[in-house]
Scaffold this motif. Structure first.
Motif, PDB file in Angstrom:
ATOM      1  N   LYS A 100      -3.154  53.154  -2.478  1.00 23.79           N
ATOM      2  CA  LYS A 100      -3.349  52.730  -3.370  1.00 23.79           C
ATOM      3  C   LYS A 100      -4.772  52.455  -3.485  1.00 23.79           C
ATOM      4  CE  LYS A 100      -1.289  48.759  -5.750  1.00 23.79           C
ATOM      5  NZ  LYS A 100      -0.441  47.155  -5.364  1.00 23.79           N
ATOM      6  N   LYS A 101      -4.620  52.867  -4.967  1.00 27.43           N
ATOM      7  CA  LYS A 101      -5.950  53.055  -5.482  1.00 27.43           C
ATOM      8  C   LYS A 101      -6.663  51.980  -5.650  1.00 27.43           C
ATOM      9  CE  LYS A 101      -7.156  56.161  -8.125  1.00 27.43           C
ATOM     10  NZ  LYS A 101      -6.946  56.958 -10.007  1.00 27.43           N
ATOM     11  N   GLY A 140     -12.319  53.118  -6.996  1.00 28.25           N
ATOM     12  CA  GLY A 140     -10.688  54.769  -6.718  1.00 28.25           C
ATOM     13  C   GLY A 140     -10.513  54.167  -4.766  1.00 28.25           C
ATOM     14  N   TYR A 141     -10.316  55.710  -4.507  1.00 28.70           N
ATOM     15  CA  TYR A 141      -9.794  55.304  -3.033  1.00 28.70           C
ATOM     16  C   TYR A 141     -10.279  55.005  -1.921  1.00 28.70           C
ATOM     17  CZ  TYR A 141      -5.553  57.115  -5.392  1.00 28.70           C
ATOM     18  OH  TYR A 141      -4.276  57.516  -6.182  1.00 28.70           O
ATOM     19  N   LYS A 186      -5.071  63.118  -8.837  1.00 28.60           N
ATOM     20  CA  LYS A 186      -5.350  62.668 -10.580  1.00 28.60           C
ATOM     21  C   LYS A 186      -3.576  61.685 -11.004  1.00 28.60           C
ATOM     22  CE  LYS A 186     -10.253  63.527 -11.154  1.00 28.60           C
ATOM     23  NZ  LYS A 186     -10.604  64.411 -11.982  1.00 28.60           N
ATOM     24  N   GLU A 187      -3.626  63.149 -10.891  1.00 34.00           N
ATOM     25  CA  GLU A 187      -2.157  63.172 -11.656  1.00 34.00           C
ATOM     26  C   GLU A 187      -0.887  61.629 -10.911  1.00 34.00           C
ATOM     27  OE1 GLU A 187       0.329  66.609 -11.212  1.00 34.00           O
ATOM     28  OE2 GLU A 187      -1.617  67.607 -13.177  1.00 34.00           O
ATOM     29  N   SER A 188      -1.344  61.079  -9.213  1.00 29.72           N
ATOM     30  CA  SER A 188       0.060  60.290  -9.006  1.00 29.72           C
ATOM     31  C   SER A 188      -0.378  59.424  -9.430  1.00 29.72           C
ATOM     32  CB  SER A 188      -0.535  60.421  -7.167  1.00 29.72           C
ATOM     33  OG  SER A 188      -0.340  62.106  -7.060  1.00 29.72           O
ATOM     34  N   GLY A 189      -1.264  58.592  -9.906  1.00 31.19           N
ATOM     35  CA  GLY A 189      -1.965  57.136 -10.910  1.00 31.19           C
ATOM     36  C   GLY A 189      -2.622  57.090  -9.965  1.00 31.19           C
ATOM     37  N   GLU A 190      -1.961  55.302 -10.041  1.00 31.76           N
ATOM     38  CA  GLU A 190      -2.839  54.119  -8.321  1.00 31.76           C
ATOM     39  C   GLU A 190      -2.279  54.464  -7.753  1.00 31.76           C
ATOM     40  OE1 GLU A 190      -4.854  52.067 -10.054  1.00 31.76           O
ATOM     41  OE2 GLU A 190      -4.550  53.365 -11.395  1.00 31.76           O
ATOM     42  N   LYS A 191      -1.321  55.599  -7.216  1.00 36.95           N
ATOM     43  CA  LYS A 191      -0.825  56.003  -5.554  1.00 36.95           C
ATOM     44  C   LYS A 191      -0.757  56.895  -5.573  1.00 36.95           C
ATOM     45  CE  LYS A 191       2.015  51.358  -5.452  1.00 36.95           C
ATOM     46  NZ  LYS A 191       3.187  50.779  -4.872  1.00 36.95           N
TER      47      LYS A 191
END
Length: 508
Positions: free
Chosen positions: A247-248, A252-253, A309-314
């Motif tokens: 979870k970002k 970021g991660y 990046k397309e995954s969003g926040e997770k």
């Protein structure tokens, strides 16, 4: 001289109100009591009965020369289970030509080689499909792997013997008499003993085996299936890929993704202390296998970054450490299979339930091709309607959706379930170059029959019958002779690459 014939013992067990799932027949121009129309998934198929088998014994009683009605009654008297001793069709006909005393075969059946046929099976819960399996052997300071190899006359490949109880082979899951199929992803079934030994020695302190056993060999031979490592069970492999849920955070991660040009793949690098990546269990030099369930081994760096990046926040990552990576590369198999097999199993279960719940008939519109409609029509005793058989791949019937063992309900809008064979043939011929068939899958038919037993007679629960006037099974309909046959950067959200660079690196 001992007979080379190998009869098989098949134990059928059924539940209340369930049939055994086969027909017992006498046929013109054939001798013996024949097994016909073995229903898929039935107790008969589960026990190993095959079309054309001849029944020699029923619960130990020799019946080859007995009256057909008496044999059928003997089977019916066994309410929940029955044991058959059978011979396959070719073996039976060979025995007849050679004058073999069939009654003596039953007395020797317990000493047969188990590779020729499976042990007696019952139909309690569906048995899992046998699979070859992968084993990863490591010497760990030992001088050897702790096993020997032997060849067996008349059998393909080498077999594992003399396994040391606490040796590397035993610890890896290798069992006595396992058959060796591959060494480090290379098939060795046709190699000599010396060639296989040399390949194992060259592997050093680790080696990966693809193995099988008698039951698995029998299953794949029976279904004429190639045994490949992609089908292997991976449960014995000691190292597994890891699933990481991220979870970002505010920054970021908290890791870099680097693509190195040395075949190592997409690597996890520079993990920030206390970051979501560190807390989730990502490790330095982990190899990224998949993003959100999609394999990324063959993708370029920028494509993988975009997926994350397309995954969003997770995001969900499948990763493996260097040791696991080395093991899978040695086996020449994708680590993605370890999670893919689970997803496939779940999908198969869902598909199975969907098919079982869909009992609707299907309408198939056929246009005759140069070789006819491309199927055979069969008539089999004690089951309603006619049956579709030998659907030619790519033919009109196949393209229209007909399948082997479909039960024919209507021809050009007319119900034919209760019509005799000749009338159904005539209706098909009347259709000229176009034909509309309403059919129901065999499984659906069996379901309907279980819901309403009076809807169709059960072949092994019907009273004794004179079979002399029955149409022969697997009858082919023809017209006149053929009617139916036929770059490194640490920016938080960008990446770059250069054709001259040796690696790509993106902060995530």
């Amino acid at each position: 001289m001992t007979s080379p014939l190998q009869p098989r013992e098949c134990k059928l067990t059924r539940k209340d109100k369930e049939g055994y799932g086969f027909c017992l027949r006498l046929e013109k121009h054939k001798t013996g009591h024949l097994i016909r129309n073995v229903i898929q998934g039935s107790p008969a198929e589960t026990a190993g009965l095959k079309d054309g088998d001849r029944v020699l014994r029923v619960n130990g009683v020799f019946v080859d020369k007995e009256d057909h009605g008496q044999v059928a009654d003997l089977v019916r008297k066994n309410i929940n289970s029955v044991v058959f001793l059978v011979l396959d069709e070719k073996s039976y006909e060979k025995a007849q030509k050679e004058g073999t005393v069939l009654e003596k075969l039953g007395q020797k059946s317990e000493t047969q080689h188990p590779l020729e046929h499976p042990p007696p099976a019952t139909n309690g819960e569906p048995a899992p499909v046998p699979q070859p399996w992968l084993c990863y052997l490591t010497k760990d300071g030992e001088n050897s792997y702790g096993f020997s190899l032997k060849t067996t006359a008349g059998q393909r490949g080498l077999f594992i013997i003399d396994i040391s109880p606490q040796g590397p082979a035993a610890k890896a899951g290798v069992q006595p008499n396992d058959r060796l199929i591959e060494v480090n992803g290379e098939n060795v079934e046709s190699d000599s003993h010396e060639e296989v030994v040399e390949k194992v020695r060259r592997s050093g302190n680790q080696v990966v085996f693809l193995l099988s056993n008698k039951e698995t060999d029998w299953h794949y031979n029976r279904h004429n299936m190639p045994m490949e490592r992609e089908m292997a069970n991976l449960k014995f492999l000691p190292h597994k890929p890891r699933t990481i849920e991220l979870k970002k955070g505010n920054n970021g991660y908290g890791f870099c993704l680097r693509m190195e040009q040395n075949c190592k793949g997409h690597l996890i690098k520079d993990i920030d202390s206390g970051s979501p990546a560190a807390k989730a269990g990502l490790k330095e030099n982990d190899v990224l296998v998949a993003v959100n369930g999609e394999p990324v081994e063959t993708l370029d760096h920028n494509s993988v970054v975009e997926k994350i990046k397309e995954s969003g926040e997770k995001t969900t990552l499948l990763v493996m450490d260097e040791e696991t990576d080395a093991m899978y590369k040695m086996a020449q198999i994708s680590p993605f299979l370890s999670c893919h097999k689970t997803m496939v199993s779940e999908a198969e279960v869902l598909t199975c339930h969907t098919e079982q719940e869909n009992h609707q008939p299907r309408l198939c519109n056929l246009v005759k091709g140069p070789s006819g409609f491309g199927f055979h029509l069969n008539a089999i005793k004690d089951l309603p309607g006619q049956f579709i058989k030998q659907v030619q791949k790519g033919g009109p019937a196949d393209l229209a959706g007909l399948k082997d063992d479909d039960i024919l309900i209507e021809v050009n809008g007319v119900n034919v379930e209760n019509e005799d064979y000749e009338n159904v043939v005539a209706r098909i011929r009347e259709g000229s170059n176009r034909l509309t068939l309403l059919v129901r899958a065999e499984e659906a038919h069996q379901h309907l029959r279980s819901e309403n037993p009076s809807a169709a007679a059960t072949s092994m629960s019907a009273p004794p019958h004179d079979y002399s006037n029955d149409p022969p099974p697997y009858t082919e309909v023809q017209e006149p002779q053929r009617l139916l046959s036929e770059a490194h950067q640490t920016a938080s959200s960008s990446s770059s690459s250069s054709t001259d660079s040796e690696e790509d690196d993106t902060k995530l």
